[in-house]
Design a protein around this motif. Structure first.
Motif, PDB file in Angstrom:
ATOM      1  N   VAL A  64     102.153 -23.801  -3.777  1.00 35.34           N
ATOM      2  CA  VAL A  64     101.345 -22.722  -4.306  1.00 35.34           C
ATOM      3  C   VAL A  64     100.444 -22.178  -3.203  1.00 35.34           C
ATOM      4  O   VAL A  64      99.911 -22.942  -2.409  1.00 35.34           O
ATOM      5  CB  VAL A  64     100.468 -23.225  -5.483  1.00 35.34           C
ATOM      6  N   GLY A  65     100.297 -20.865  -3.167  1.00 40.15           N
ATOM      7  CA  GLY A  65      99.389 -20.253  -2.200  1.00 40.15           C
ATOM      8  C   GLY A  65      99.350 -18.748  -2.372  1.00 40.15           C
ATOM      9  O   GLY A  65     100.149 -18.173  -3.101  1.00 40.15           O
ATOM     10  N   GLU A  66      98.435 -18.122  -1.687  1.00 38.41           N
ATOM     11  CA  GLU A  66      98.288 -16.673  -1.756  1.00 38.41           C
ATOM     12  C   GLU A  66      99.471 -15.975  -1.098  1.00 38.41           C
ATOM     13  O   GLU A  66     100.202 -16.584  -0.310  1.00 38.41           O
ATOM     14  CB  GLU A  66      96.994 -16.249  -1.050  1.00 38.41           C
ATOM     15  N   GLY A  70     102.433 -18.301   3.969  1.00 36.39           N
ATOM     16  CA  GLY A  70     103.424 -19.076   4.704  1.00 36.39           C
ATOM     17  C   GLY A  70     104.319 -19.961   3.854  1.00 36.39           C
ATOM     18  O   GLY A  70     105.042 -20.799   4.385  1.00 36.39           O
ATOM     19  N   LYS A  71     104.304 -19.792   2.532  1.00 39.95           N
ATOM     20  CA  LYS A  71     105.126 -20.627   1.649  1.00 39.95           C
ATOM     21  C   LYS A  71     106.612 -20.473   1.957  1.00 39.95           C
ATOM     22  O   LYS A  71     107.321 -21.467   2.144  1.00 39.95           O
ATOM     23  CB  LYS A  71     104.875 -20.270   0.180  1.00 39.95           C
ATOM     24  N   SER A  72     107.104 -19.259   1.993  1.00 36.87           N
ATOM     25  CA  SER A  72     108.527 -19.018   2.264  1.00 36.87           C
ATOM     26  C   SER A  72     108.895 -19.435   3.677  1.00 36.87           C
ATOM     27  O   SER A  72     109.982 -19.979   3.910  1.00 36.87           O
ATOM     28  CB  SER A  72     108.873 -17.542   2.058  1.00 36.87           C
ATOM     29  N   THR A  73     108.010 -19.200   4.614  1.00 42.82           N
ATOM     30  CA  THR A  73     108.259 -19.626   5.992  1.00 42.82           C
ATOM     31  C   THR A  73     108.414 -21.140   6.058  1.00 42.82           C
ATOM     32  O   THR A  73     109.353 -21.647   6.678  1.00 42.82           O
ATOM     33  CB  THR A  73     107.115 -19.158   6.915  1.00 42.82           C
ATOM     34  N   LEU A  74     107.537 -21.885   5.398  1.00 41.54           N
ATOM     35  CA  LEU A  74     107.631 -23.333   5.389  1.00 41.54           C
ATOM     36  C   LEU A  74     108.937 -23.790   4.748  1.00 41.54           C
ATOM     37  O   LEU A  74     109.637 -24.654   5.288  1.00 41.54           O
ATOM     38  CB  LEU A  74     106.440 -23.951   4.651  1.00 41.54           C
ATOM     39  N   MET A  75     109.301 -23.218   3.614  1.00 42.24           N
ATOM     40  CA  MET A  75     110.539 -23.616   2.943  1.00 42.24           C
ATOM     41  C   MET A  75     111.755 -23.299   3.811  1.00 42.24           C
ATOM     42  O   MET A  75     112.683 -24.102   3.889  1.00 42.24           O
ATOM     43  CB  MET A  75     110.661 -22.930   1.582  1.00 42.24           C
TER      44      MET A  75
END
Length: 90
Positions: A64-66, A70-75
């Motif tokens: 979860v994040g704004e 960077g959520k998609s980048t991390l995944m």
């Protein structure tokens, strides 16, 4: 195998409850930046700065994040679709 009143599911093992299972995915110190702009004003936009993730078998997690955090980048880094600048994924 069917579950009935005569055949209830087995309770979780002590190891599963204590979280002592070996990780199935472990990432440490993940960093990623993108270059933006045109020369001579080109700069690096850092989107991940030392992210750490450890997942064990059977674990259910949420990320979860704004927007733009960077959520998609991390995944994408975790599944191997994007190269990381620093860190390890095992």
């Amino acid at each position: 195998m069917s579950l009935t009143a005569d055949n209830p599911p087995e309770p979780p093992t002590e190891a599963a409850l204590s979280g002592s299972q070996a990780p199935v995915l472990e990432a440490q110190g993940i960093a990623k930046s993108y270059r933006t702009g045109l020369w001579p004003r080109r700069r690096a936009l850092r989107v991940l700065r030392g992210a750490d993730v450890t997942l064990t078998r059977g674990e259910v997690v949420g990320l979860v994040g704004e927007n733009g955090s960077g959520k998609s980048t991390l995944m994408n880094i975790l599944v191997g679709a994007l190269a990381r600048d620093r860190g390890t994924v095992q």
